[in-house]
Motif scaffolding. Structure first.
Motif, mmCIF file in Angstrom:
data_model
loop_
_atom_site.group_PDB
_atom_site.id
_atom_site.type_symbol
_atom_site.label_atom_id
_atom_site.label_comp_id
_atom_site.label_asym_id
_atom_site.label_seq_id
_atom_site.Cartn_x
_atom_site.Cartn_y
_atom_site.Cartn_z
ATOM 1 N N PRO A 166 132.897 -72.882 -58.853
ATOM 2 C CA PRO A 166 131.980 -72.037 -59.612
ATOM 3 C C PRO A 166 132.617 -70.677 -59.913
ATOM 4 N N VAL A 167 132.409 -70.218 -61.129
ATOM 5 C CA VAL A 167 132.856 -68.878 -61.503
ATOM 6 C C VAL A 167 131.956 -67.863 -60.794
ATOM 7 N N ARG A 168 132.565 -66.915 -60.123
ATOM 8 C CA ARG A 168 131.779 -65.882 -59.424
ATOM 9 C C ARG A 168 132.340 -64.514 -59.804
ATOM 10 N N PRO A 169 131.837 -63.962 -60.897
ATOM 11 C CA PRO A 169 132.389 -62.700 -61.396
ATOM 12 C C PRO A 169 132.135 -61.555 -60.414
ATOM 13 N N PRO A 170 132.929 -60.510 -60.483
ATOM 14 C CA PRO A 170 132.824 -59.413 -59.501
ATOM 15 C C PRO A 170 131.655 -58.484 -59.785
ATOM 16 N N ILE A 171 130.478 -59.064 -59.899
ATOM 17 C CA ILE A 171 129.260 -58.261 -60.056
ATOM 18 C C ILE A 171 128.850 -57.788 -58.665
ATOM 19 N N PRO A 172 128.478 -56.517 -58.518
ATOM 20 C CA PRO A 172 128.094 -56.029 -57.180
ATOM 21 C C PRO A 172 127.001 -56.911 -56.568
ATOM 22 N N GLY A 173 127.194 -57.318 -55.358
ATOM 23 C CA GLY A 173 126.214 -58.138 -54.660
ATOM 24 C C GLY A 173 126.371 -59.625 -54.918
ATOM 25 N N ILE A 174 127.450 -60.016 -55.596
ATOM 26 C CA ILE A 174 127.633 -61.438 -55.938
ATOM 27 C C ILE A 174 127.613 -62.308 -54.673
ATOM 28 N N GLU A 175 128.018 -61.686 -53.539
ATOM 29 C CA GLU A 175 128.044 -62.448 -52.281
ATOM 30 C C GLU A 175 126.647 -62.848 -51.819
ATOM 31 N N ARG A 176 125.628 -62.216 -52.389
ATOM 32 C CA ARG A 176 124.254 -62.586 -52.057
ATOM 33 C C ARG A 176 123.823 -63.875 -52.757
ATOM 34 N N THR A 177 124.571 -64.286 -53.769
ATOM 35 C CA THR A 177 124.144 -65.433 -54.575
ATOM 36 C C THR A 177 124.706 -66.732 -54.011
ATOM 37 N N LEU A 178 124.010 -67.799 -54.312
ATOM 38 C CA LEU A 178 124.456 -69.133 -53.920
ATOM 39 C C LEU A 178 125.006 -69.851 -55.155
ATOM 40 N N SER A 179 125.819 -70.879 -54.919
ATOM 41 C CA SER A 179 126.308 -71.721 -56.010
ATOM 42 C C SER A 179 126.145 -73.169 -55.575
ATOM 43 N N LEU A 180 126.171 -74.087 -56.557
ATOM 44 C CA LEU A 180 126.017 -75.491 -56.224
ATOM 45 C C LEU A 180 127.221 -76.301 -56.665
ATOM 46 N N ARG A 181 127.974 -76.799 -55.689
ATOM 47 C CA ARG A 181 129.103 -77.658 -56.032
ATOM 48 C C ARG A 181 129.247 -78.777 -55.001
ATOM 49 N N THR A 182 129.004 -78.423 -53.744
ATOM 50 C CA THR A 182 129.223 -79.389 -52.671
ATOM 51 C C THR A 182 127.900 -79.716 -51.960
ATOM 52 N N VAL A 183 127.958 -80.677 -51.079
ATOM 53 C CA VAL A 183 126.785 -81.031 -50.284
ATOM 54 C C VAL A 183 126.379 -79.839 -49.407
ATOM 55 N N GLU A 184 127.363 -79.106 -48.902
ATOM 56 C CA GLU A 184 127.071 -77.918 -48.101
ATOM 57 C C GLU A 184 126.322 -76.875 -48.929
ATOM 58 N N ASP A 185 126.748 -76.708 -50.193
ATOM 59 C CA ASP A 185 126.043 -75.780 -51.090
ATOM 60 C C ASP A 185 124.593 -76.224 -51.265
ATOM 61 N N LEU A 186 124.414 -77.528 -51.430
ATOM 62 C CA LEU A 186 123.063 -78.076 -51.603
ATOM 63 C C LEU A 186 122.196 -77.739 -50.400
ATOM 64 N N ASP A 187 122.759 -77.963 -49.216
ATOM 65 C CA ASP A 187 121.994 -77.660 -47.996
ATOM 66 C C ASP A 187 121.578 -76.192 -47.972
ATOM 67 N N ALA A 188 122.497 -75.315 -48.384
ATOM 68 C CA ALA A 188 122.209 -73.875 -48.363
ATOM 69 C C ALA A 188 121.104 -73.528 -49.365
ATOM 70 N N ILE A 189 121.178 -74.092 -50.559
ATOM 71 C CA ILE A 189 120.167 -73.789 -51.579
ATOM 72 C C ILE A 189 118.820 -74.356 -51.158
ATOM 73 N N LYS A 190 118.865 -75.552 -50.584
ATOM 74 C CA LYS A 190 117.621 -76.177 -50.141
ATOM 75 C C LYS A 190 116.934 -75.299 -49.087
ATOM 76 N N ALA A 191 117.731 -74.809 -48.152
ATOM 77 C CA ALA A 191 117.183 -73.962 -47.096
ATOM 78 C C ALA A 191 116.652 -72.648 -47.678
ATOM 79 N N ALA A 192 117.392 -72.069 -48.608
ATOM 80 C CA ALA A 192 117.024 -70.766 -49.160
ATOM 81 C C ALA A 192 115.786 -70.841 -50.044
ATOM 82 N N THR A 193 115.609 -71.964 -50.729
ATOM 83 C CA THR A 193 114.455 -72.068 -51.623
ATOM 84 C C THR A 193 113.209 -72.546 -50.893
ATOM 85 N N GLN A 194 113.405 -73.039 -49.664
ATOM 86 C CA GLN A 194 112.271 -73.470 -48.840
ATOM 87 C C GLN A 194 111.339 -72.287 -48.609
ATOM 88 N N GLY A 195 110.135 -72.368 -49.132
ATOM 89 C CA GLY A 195 109.176 -71.284 -48.928
ATOM 90 C C GLY A 195 109.385 -70.082 -49.824
#
Lengths: 534, 534
Positions: free
Chosen positions: B112-141
């Motif tokens: 995933p392209v992750r441009p150097p926008i301040p705070g970009i490290e706060r964002t999630l991306s979806l490419r792998t199963v691990e990414d999916l797990d992270a997004i699933k957890a973060a969107t829960q609730g």
């Protein structure tokens, strides 16, 4: 002013009429239609029987009035042309009127075949709106119907009459229904009909139609309140042949690729004409709406001075039956073998879309390939969803001159709801490529021969699958244990198979890599099991 | 013994590995996968977020163990390759292990392209199963989510997160979502998203990611509990470039049509590689699963001694969004114009199947044609059903070298449930043929210019349609009354239009036949109205 007279006001005839007007605002255009309706939806007629198409009016796409106000056409229904005088350039109608033409376009369609079986006059046929009305009235309140003929129209009528709660028996004289399919594919359709309560009798001839129903050639009787004959259609070419126009062996009006008959002032399109077969360029009959419409447009272009030519036809077709679609294009294996081709068959049973996405259903796909040239001769696909798409793609590939192996490289739209990263059509290309590259394949009907020749049959599915039924004589060595049990194959000639052919391919690759003579059953146990019902 | 090391165990890499085994039972095959999972269903990941794909396990198609038992592969997950020593023919892993190879296949995919926008490290991306797990957890609730990027993955994630009851805002920096579509087509998709409660902001840039959500470049804030960056992907070619392998301008590993890199012992496939564009044969990036899988199979063939070559790519793609499918192939109009082509566009809005059969829905179809050669450059189709089929057919036609007018002659399977006697693809061919034959067409964005040049705009729809809204400045003369009112057109230059372009074509033919200078609006009022939202 130029006058064009068109005989036949459906599909080809009406496409010609409207296109003529678009290209020539001044031409006099007269359309003579023998029935009471023009531009009606032939292909939709059966669906009004069940009420799927609720309103009869939905089938009547245009009227003489609407065609006059929009296209300034002189459309005359209930007007049968009875004679063409080519020297005088006139058409005479049943009512005795004589109409002069500069150009004449024949688009009379095809008529149902009605063989001289005793009592044939008791049967109904479906071709016109009037026929539909008659069948609808006759099936109203009927308990049992017999359909003579298991082709497209017979089967569509069968389904729609069955939906009305009528008990339906299909009586087909040849050994299979749906002639465009090969027999082992046709059994899939037969099974779907039977699962929905329709009785299908193949290799069964009607000897007489009586008040009671249908007497078969073996003397038994099928009780029926209504009998519908859907034995096939033949070109309505009598008017043309009586006018001395050239007509082909199977009754189609002979036209060149400008749709011109043997008389340069007379053209013909649609079901009444003889076409050229795209596979071998020989004369053929293809009574399909798509071609009729296309050639209607084309003949208008030719008459208005444009140099354009018809292509040979592939005969792509589809029928929907109780939620199943059965589609085909080009030649089937029967046809290819009859023509003496060196045939390669490719069988597969993939999902319509990614298996991990909910709602996937199976497509049964067969590709018929010329083994000498890798040319695609034809294909058949049956499934609940996506069969039509795959046949359309293969038809387009054939039209573009792509080889069977080229199918591997097609880029088809993939997201898990719509397909697979390796689409069924790609998979057909891969399998073809494997066989062309030397992988030995056994067709379902060759297995007995291989067994006689001393080949060992090995079912590489799981023991659970094996225990539910296998091919007679097969031992079970699961794919994943072949490497451990490789010694057991020593010195053997082995025919392997799995459920659909894919694990069999992996097993065959493995065994071949170990120097064992091996062949894989095309389409696996599933194709073999369909073959058992042929 | 020959050893092949494959870096990347999904799509291309795993297709290569299994095909290698099928073709060579003796080869040592080692697969190194950086993530914890191989052979997972990338394209299915978003659908687990909504529960459409209920079981996470459904996405994990194979495991190292299953691949070992079936294919005797040495699959190592959580194993990142960090260095290639081309002279020594070794790969070094993050853990410090050095593995020798005879052949190396790079299939690391894209990141995933992750441009150097301040705070970009706060964002999630979806490419792998691990990414999916992270997004699933973060969107829960979560109540609100922001998706940065309106491309395929961003939109799929948006839909599936929205299905969880999360309020979703899509933030797209460019003026439209779905780059593969032209802007007036993309608005159809945008509207579908909005109709389903998703907020879509175009021409809107994220300036910072904060605890509160996303701060836009205009200073406003979009509140969000979760921010997912789906800005695009770039080839994961760092390992290759660090090893001195040639890498293209846009970062794709350069390979020949045997998938061979600048080092003859090293091959590369999939999203990490540079492809050749089928339209102009120039370098391009096409990060699609179908191509990755195809090239994986192909590279195995090449390594095992077969002479076979990759084809240039068309980039056929589809996305499903809230019941709508948006599919495309080849170039869009933007791309064609940027390349200086003389572009002809064909717009139509036909039904997916015969209108008289229940359940028909509309397909919005656009064909992009090279007006100089009649070559199909690309196509876009959007609809609830059958859009994917039409794009697959057009992709196959392009692959077979058929021209746009040849589409008129394709024989596509017709029964009223599946298509029309004149299929949408045939209709596209007819319209193209009309335009190529001289019918003047006006694109939606050219209408103002025509008006300025003194052309009279005439809406040929019914008064009822006209009263519901028309193009500014249009008068209403219904098609069927044009012949009676022909005097009113005397001496005028006229732009006609109807709802979708078909009646407009008839009107234009009529007027041209009366010597009036006339042009028809391509795709009619409907395309124009989409254009208003661009």
């Amino acid at each position: 002013m130029t006058t064009t007279v068109i005989i036949g006001g459906v599909a080809g005839g009406m496409s010609a009429a409207t296109r003529l007007r678009r290209r020539d605002e001044d031409m006099e255009i007269i359309v003579l239609e023998a029935s009471g309706y023009v531009s009606f939806a032939n292909c939709g007629l059966p669906y009004h029987l069940s009420g799927t198409i609720e309103q009869r009016e939905s089938l009547l796409l245009q009227t003489p009035e609407s065609l006059n106000s929009r296209f300034n056409l002189d459309v005359r229904v209930n007007t049968r042309a009875t004679k063409i005088d080519r020297d005088a350039q006139t058409v005479t109608t049943e009512a005795g009127e004589t109409i002069s033409y500069d150009y004449l376009v024949l688009s009379p369609g095809a008529t149902p075949v009605r063989p001289p079986i005793p009592g044939i006059e008791r049967t109904l046929s479906l071709r016109t709106v009037e026929d539909l009305d008659a069948i609808k009235a006759a099936t109203q309140g009927a308990s049992r119907a017999a359909i003579i003929g298991g082709g497209f129209i017979g089967l569509e009528v069968a389904e729609n009459v069955a939906h009305r709660g009528v008990e339906v028996t299909i009586i087909e004289a040849s050994p299979q229904i749906m002639g465009p399919l090969d027999p082992e594919m046709a059994v899939i359709v037969k099974k779907r009909l039977e699962d929905n309560g329709v009785t299908v009798l193949t290799s069964t001839a009607a000897a007489e139609f009586t008040e009671q129903g249908v007497t078969l050639s073996d003397g038994t009787t099928i009780d029926a309140d209504v009998v519908i004959a859907a034995i096939g259609v033949k070109p309505a070419s009598t008017l043309a042949s009586e006018a001395g126009l050239e007509v082909g062996e199977r009754g189609g009006i002979v036209v060149d690729d400008h749709m011109r008959t043997s008389d340069p002032r007379i053209f013909a399109v649609g079901d009444a004409t003889q076409k050229r077969d795209a596979v071998n360029d020989e004369p053929t009959l293809v009574p399909l709406a798509q071609t009729a419409n296309r050639h209607g447009r084309l003949v208008a272009d030719v008459i208005t001075g444009r140099d354009t030519a018809a292509r040979p036809v592939l005969g792509t077709a589809v029928v929907g039956l109780f939620g199943l679609a059965a589609a085909s294009v080009g030649w089937n294996e029967k046809r290819a073998r009859a023509a003496g081709r060196n045939v390669r068959t490719v069988y597969l049973h993939p999902s319509n879309h990614a298996g991990y996405y909910p709602g996937a259903s199976q497509i049964h796909l067969k590709l018929v390939v010329d083994a000498d040239t890798d040319a695609i001769l034809g294909a058949q696909a049956i499934g609940e969803d996506g069969a039509d798409k795959r046949i359309d793609v293969i038809a387009t590939a054939m039209r573009g001159g792509l080889s069977a192996s080229d199918l591997a490289d097609l880029e088809l739209a993939y997201a898990p709801q719509f397909g697979s990263a390796k689409d069924p059509v790609n998979m057909a290309g891969f399998i073809n490529d494997n066989i062309a590259g030397g992988e030995r394949t056994v067709a379902y009907h060759e297995i007995e021969k291989y067994k006689e020749d001393g080949w060992q049959l090995v079912d590489v599915r799981t023991p659970a699958e094996y225990s539910k039924g296998t091919i007679t004589g097969a031992i079970n060595i699961e794919l994943d244990s072949i490497r451990d049990r490789i010694d057991e194959f020593e010195g053997q000639k082995v025919v392997v198979f799995c459920q659909v052919g894919q694990r069999g391919h992996t097993a065959a690759s493995l065994l071949a890599g170990r120097g064992i003579e091996v062949a894989n059953v095309g389409g696996g146990y599933l194709t073999w099991s369909f073959g058992q019902e042929v």
